[in-house]
Design an enzyme around this catalytic site. Structure first.
Site, PDB file in Angstrom:
ATOM      1  N   ASP A   1       0.897  -0.950   0.089  1.00 34.70           N
ATOM      2  CA  ASP A   1      -0.078  -0.031  -0.028  1.00 34.70           C
ATOM      3  C   ASP A   1       0.972   1.270  -0.032  1.00 34.70           C
ATOM      4  O   ASP A   1       2.210   0.877   0.117  1.00 34.70           O
ATOM      5  CB  ASP A   1      -0.957  -0.072   1.152  1.00 34.70           C
ATOM      6  CG  ASP A   1      -2.181   0.997   0.884  1.00 34.70           C
ATOM      7  OD1 ASP A   1      -3.135   0.557   1.492  1.00 34.70           O
ATOM      8  OD2 ASP A   1      -2.038   1.868  -0.087  1.00 34.70           O
TER       9      ASP A   1
HETATM   10  C1  GLC Z   1      -4.287   4.329  -0.319  1.00 33.62           C
HETATM   11  C2  GLC Z   1      -5.166   3.086   0.075  1.00 33.62           C
HETATM   12  C3  GLC Z   1      -5.200   2.202  -0.919  1.00 33.62           C
HETATM   13  C4  GLC Z   1      -4.844   2.746  -2.467  1.00 33.62           C
HETATM   14  C5  GLC Z   1      -3.537   3.434  -2.378  1.00 33.62           C
HETATM   15  C6  GLC Z   1      -3.423   3.900  -3.825  1.00 33.62           C
HETATM   16  O1  GLC Z   1      -3.397   4.756   0.857  1.00 33.62           O
HETATM   17  O2  GLC Z   1      -4.944   2.664   1.225  1.00 33.62           O
HETATM   18  O3  GLC Z   1      -6.346   1.385  -0.835  1.00 33.62           O
HETATM   19  O4  GLC Z   1      -5.198   1.686  -3.375  1.00 33.62           O
HETATM   20  O5  GLC Z   1      -3.565   4.207  -1.679  1.00 33.62           O
HETATM   21  O6  GLC Z   1      -4.230   4.928  -3.974  1.00 33.62           O
END
Ligand code: GLC
Length: 745
Positions: free
Chosen positions: A286
């Site tokens: 993430d």
């Molecule tokens: C965010 C979220 C994740 C998302 C990623 C990219 O922090 O936790 O669900 O896909 O970053 O945007």
């Protein structure tokens, strides 16, 4: 040897080299990957494991941005996120083609509930219990996003959530593993369509692996501690369903699980996902979750964070720069084995081959396709239907709903009647020209009513402040009307990532406004917009009609108007339990009985209960009314005992006893009365959606086998155990018919 045979033999010998050449040209993807790998330097390998945010929009804490474009040209980037549109993706792909090996970039985006056409929040869609509709919603999102140059969506989010304080409940499918698993499968199939390689297929990404929804206190990013049985019985099933449905990728999660951050958790990523489940896709972190293992206290610096993440099976580093800045050294230091780098890069390159990007890096860059999908009216119609199927009727005393289109005066009151972009909810894209496309509640009702019906309006109050200055006008407006519709709720940015709330009551003075309007004596319909279960006990006890309208997307107003005036008979069922108070949380239907279960909500005699509140939820999992009524006969069993190798049928008759045709979701729950570990008082094991005309009856049957009775025991064996079981069938997890059967040895 006869002449003919000799002639054929000669032909074969002459043709053989061509066959081999042809076979050589028809290399397998694995052979193609290996041929690319052989050419790659260690630095280029690590480059494929590196993902940066684009310049378009950040969805996480903004980190220092180096010169991304020069890094693309040097092959130091495998993917970018938040880059969208054919022009922008084409421009960046061009840069990738200037790199030494011309390895194409992957473009990822959070297409969570629609791209150009915004669909209801995923939790709202889950309330439809309609897998075909949910798959169709994801399919349209995939078509629209792929037409805009996107290869990969960071969805479906399949985190089980039992705590509505957690803002990300809006993004998932609620509290139940069975429903959540079916929805995970539907969404993966929807996004990926006929499979990677089609220009309308998006790579899916099951997230957030794992147990992110169990954050202590419902506080986003907080730690998670749970037994491995709970992990396997409750939180993992939707991920397994996503993997089985062919999800191309997984995303690990921010949280620590039993003391180990998911991003650096080999048990999750190597033992379970890539080992036991034999997952062949790749795992992306993430946003900065590799780097965040430092504040977790699991790594002392980015060097150690990269070491732990790579060794634990995290294949791509989103935005932390830990990999690009440390992995080469880690390999040279012998801390990370080259075979792990090879495995990660092979997984990433495999998806790029499967998407067809090596054959044509600009395959998804088609301006004609992008324009075609930009204003697709058919998609809007499908969105409206999805929205209608997501609206939950919580109360309808004296059949106040549906309203007559001939009603003379209708007062529309509340801060959401004229809300525009709020209707799109969190994780939606605010296109410059969106406002005119979004159907507000005011618009939808204005279009629905007769010409001589008069609409009155008063905002009444703001969403979340203490001012009651608008009450007087709202009360006067209500007094002039035949019926009052009050639209309240939480703002669409009050749920979503980093939007945990300790207090999930209706915000501000909205419930006071409802009380003030109710005191006029006029018939009142309350509609509640939210991305999570809210607490609104006074309203639930005193207002005659209540619709839960979530955030329903581009066609929200039309869908709501269809339900209000009966052009769609509400059929949705809650995918989460609605608490009476934050003090009850976590609250869910599939709880353990305890040694001192309360007999009912008033039993306080040394039992597991609160002295100041009933144990039961305000509205139970699976609950939702219709404008008609359904009666259930007693359950019939084809037998009341089976051996493990046998199946049996349970059935009952459902009758539409009302005056309107309607859809009912008949739900099947099972309880294992005694186990080697305690078992939940109910577990959803099946449901059927039936449509019954007024007065019509239908026999509904379910076949039960030992597979419906399995669970993970304390040794994490997936087993069934002979003994007594109960069957429950009903219109929700509380109002059920009951029967019993035995599983023999
Ligand atoms: C965010 C979220 C994740 C998302 C990623 C990219 O922090 O936790 O669900 O896909 O970053 O945007």
């Amino acid at each position: 040897m006869n002449k003919k045979f000799f002639k054929n033999l000669c032909a074969l010998i002459i043709l053989m080299p061509q066959v081999f050449i042809c076979m050589a040209q028809k290399k397998t993807i694995e052979q193609k990957i290996d041929s690319v790998l052989k050419l790659m330097t260690l630095e280029e390998n690590v480059g494929q494991m590196n993902q940066y945010n684009g310049d378009w929009e950040a969805t996480g804490p903004i980190t220092k941005d180096g010169d991304k474009q020069s890094q693309i040209r040097k092959g130091m980037l495998g993917s970018m996120l938040n880059v969208t549109g054919v022009d922008h993706t084409h421009e960046l792909q061009e840069m990738a083609m200037q790199s030494r090996l011309k390895i194409p970039l992957l473009f990822g985006q959070d297409i969570i509930h629609g791209y150009r056409t915004i669909f209801p929040l995923p939790l709202a869609e889950a309330a439809s219990w309609d897998m075909e509709a949910i798959e169709s919603s994801a399919r349209i999102a995939g078509i629209e996003a792929a037409a805009a140059g996107v290869h990969w969506t960071f969805a479906p989010m399949v985190d089980i959530a039992r705590d509505p304080r957690w803002g990300r409940v809006m993004e998932g499918a609620g509290e139940d593993p069975y429903l959540g698993s079916l929805i995970a499968k539907a969404r993966v199939k929807g996004f990926q369509g006929k499979g990677l390689g089609n220009t309308d297929a998006l790579m899916a990404c099951a997230k957030h692996f794992a147990a992110y929804g169990a954050a202590i206190g419902g506080r986003d990013y907080n730690s998670v501690d749970m037994s491995l049985q709970t992990l396997w019985n409750i939180y993992l099933p939707p991920f397994k369903a996503a993997a089985d449905a062919g999800a191309a990728t997984f995303m690990n999660s921010f949280n620590s699980l039993n003391g180990i951050p998911a991003t650096g958790n080999a048990y999750l990523q190597r033992d379970i996902l890539k080992g036991r489940w034999n997952f062949k896709g790749f795992v992306v972190s993430d946003w900065n979750s590799v780097g965040e293992m430092i504040p977790h206290g699991f790594a002392k610096d980015n060097y150690e964070a990269a070491l732990k993440a790579a060794n634990a099976g995290c294949d791509m580093d989103m935005e932390s720069r830990s990999y690009i800045q440390n992995l080469v050294k880690l390999v040279k230091d012998g801390k990370v084995k080259m075979k792990l780098i090879d495995d990660a890069v092979k997984r990433i390159l495999k998806k790029k081959f499967e998407l067809g990007l090596f054959d044509d890096p600009f395959k998804f860059c088609n301006k004609v396709r992008e324009k075609q999908q930009w204003d697709n009216k058919e998609n809007l119609a499908i969105e409206k239907t999805m929205a209608e199927k997501s609206i939950v009727l919580l109360k309808n005393e004296n059949q106040l709903l549906p309203l007559s289109k001939q009603t003379k005066k209708i007062a529309l009151i509340g801060p959401f009647i004229k809300a525009v972009r709020d209707n799109l909810g969190f994780w939606s894209y605010q296109w410059p020209d969106d406002s005119s496309r979004i159907v507000t509640v005011w618009d939808g009702i204005s279009k629905k009513i007769n010409a001589d019906t008069k609409l009155l309006y008063a905002k009444g109050c703001n969403i979340n402040d203490s001012s009651t200055s608008g009450f007087a006008e709202a009360i006067e407006t209500a007094k002039q009307a035949d019926v009052v519709i009050i639209n309240v709720g939480e703002a669409s940015d009050m749920t979503g990532e980093a939007k945990s709330r300790s207090n999930i009551h209706l915000p501000g003075v909205q419930e006071e406004l409802i009380k003030a309007i109710q005191s006029t004596g006029k018939p009142v319909v309350v509609m509640i917009n939210a991305g999570r279960p809210l607490v609104f006990n006074w309203t639930a006890d005193n207002v005659p009609a209540i619709l839960y309208t979530w955030w329903l997307g581009t066609e929200a107003g039309d869908a709501i108007a269809d339900v209000l005036f009966g052009d769609y008979n509400p059929s949705a069922k809650l995918p989460m339990s609605f608490p009476r108070s934050e003090g009850q949380i976590p609250i869910y239907y599939n709880y353990y009985n305890t040694g001192r279960p309360a007999k009912n909500d008033s039993d306080l005699n040394y039992v597991s209960a609160y002295i100041d509140l009933p144990n039961s939820p305000k509205f139970p999992f699976g609950y939702g009314l219709s404008y008609t009524n359904f009666s259930y006969s007693d359950i019939q069993l084809s037998t009341n005992s089976i051996k493990p190798n046998q199946k049996f049928t349970v059935s009952l008759t459902v009758t539409n006893t009302g005056k309107l045709d309607g859809k009912e979701t008949v739900q099947l729950y099972i309880r294992d009365m005694v186990g080697s570990v305690v078992r939940p008082v109910k577990e959803l094991k099946g449901f059927q959606q039936i449509f019954l005309k007024a007065g019509e009856s239908k026999k509904v049957s379910f076949t039960i086998s030992v597979n419906d009775l399995k669970f993970y025991n304390d040794k994490l064996e997936y087993i069934y155990e002979p003994g007594d079981f109960k069957i429950f069938i009903g219109s929700n997890s509380r109002d059920v018919k009951e029967a019993a059967f035995e599983l023999l040895k």
